[in-house]
Design a protein around this motif. Structure first.
Motif: not given
Length: 317
Positions: A7-10, A12-24, A86-87
């Motif tokens: 997904r893409t997250v806004a 610091n003024g840019i759109n950042m692509h992140i990959a994710e997997k798992g929970e915890g 991002l955090l």
């Protein structure tokens, strides 16, 4: 691959692509040059399978994340700011961090500037480099290695991009990812980075044509300028970070490097790592691991061992 979502997250003024997997508890993976979130694919699957939430962004200028046009948009404050934002966007106060190559540099600075956001750090290949108030970093490299050192060659905007454009992106990436010899760091203008367009590169066993094709598809879209701008900000970072001269890294740290990694053979680095200097600057250092027979891209070359090292360390905190 294997249930990794994107997904893409806004931030610091840019759109950042992140990959994710798992929970915890979250583990933030920070890639280097010339790489992508994809460099952490093995660790993401392994850590997600052990009860963690693995998140790996494409950093500013890479892959599917925005690439601001100005070189001065890539200072260490921008890069750390992206991760902190991002955090915040993920509503996480504190995470585990894993970095490699340029990602290790960014992770060191994240720990220096915002140690409150880092539970523990596993960094690879690039050791902490305390700021030398007497000389700018590019000047130091030029004094050690001359104008043909690759970082010195990267400094002129447009020049290296023009060299890169003369050969295929796939060949260039193979050359970077497969390098092992010290002469790979020295590239004259006459020799060029790509060599002959007909050069045959034998892929190491840990890198497949499918992997290269994925990297190629993203760099053909984004180009290399974003990643090169990290290097072009080295001297600017030195100027901007003067107030942090002498500041220590005060989070729990494990450092891993391959004994065949060219970074491990930088003059003075082995004494620094093993004779007290590193521990002085990183007082909560728990371990320095030197992996035998392993090169620079150790997280891809030895994926299972690196995943085990990460898990063994972070599960303590």
């Amino acid at each position: 691959m294997e249930g990794i979502t994107h997904r893409t997250v806004a931030v610091n003024g840019i759109n950042m692509h992140i990959a994710e997997k798992g929970e915890g508890p979250m583990v933030l993976f920070v890639h280097g040059f010339p790489e992508l979130w994809y460099s952490w694919r093995h660790q993401m699957v392994a850590l997600a399978g052990r009860g963690y939430r693995a998140v790996a962004p494409d950093l500013r200028g890479y892959g599917d994340t925005d690439a601001p046009p100005s070189a001065t948009d890539y200072t260490i404050f921008h890069l750390v700011g992206d991760l902190v934002a991002l955090l915040d966007a993920l509503a996480l106060d504190q995470v585990f961090v894993v970095g490699h190559d340029w990602g290790a540099v960014v992770a060191w600075w994240l720990c220096m500037l915002r140690p409150d956001r880092v539970r523990a750090l596993v960094n690879m290949s690039v050791a902490f480099s305390p700021r030398n108030p007497a000389r700018r970093p590019v000047d130091s490299l030029r004094a050690l290695f001359g104008d043909d050192h690759y970082i010195c060659r990267f400094q002129e905007p447009g020049a290296v991009e023009a060299e890169f454009a003369r050969i295929s992106t796939a060949l260039l990436l193979k050359k970077f990812l497969a390098y092992r010899k010290p002469e790979a760091l020295l590239v004259s203008k006459e020799k060029g980075f790509g060599g002959s367009p007909d050069t045959e590169i034998t892929l190491p066993s840990w890198l497949t044509e499918e992997d290269v094709n994925y990297y190629t598809s993203k760099f053909e879209k984004s180009g290399f300028t974003g990643g090169l701008n990290y290097y072009r900000c080295l001297n600017l970072n030195w100027e901007l970070t003067a107030p942090w001269t002498g500041v220590q890294i005060k989070v729990p740290v494990k450092f891993i490097v391959g004994d065949l990694d060219l970074t491990y053979h930088t003059p003075g680095i082995q004494d620094y790592l093993h004779k007290g200097g590193f521990k002085r600057d990183v007082p909560f250092l728990h371990d320095v691991v030197v992996m035998q027979g392993v090169g620079h891209f150790l997280n891809q070359e030895k994926p299972h061992e690196i995943s085990d090292h990460i898990y063994e360390f972070i599960q303590k905190f």
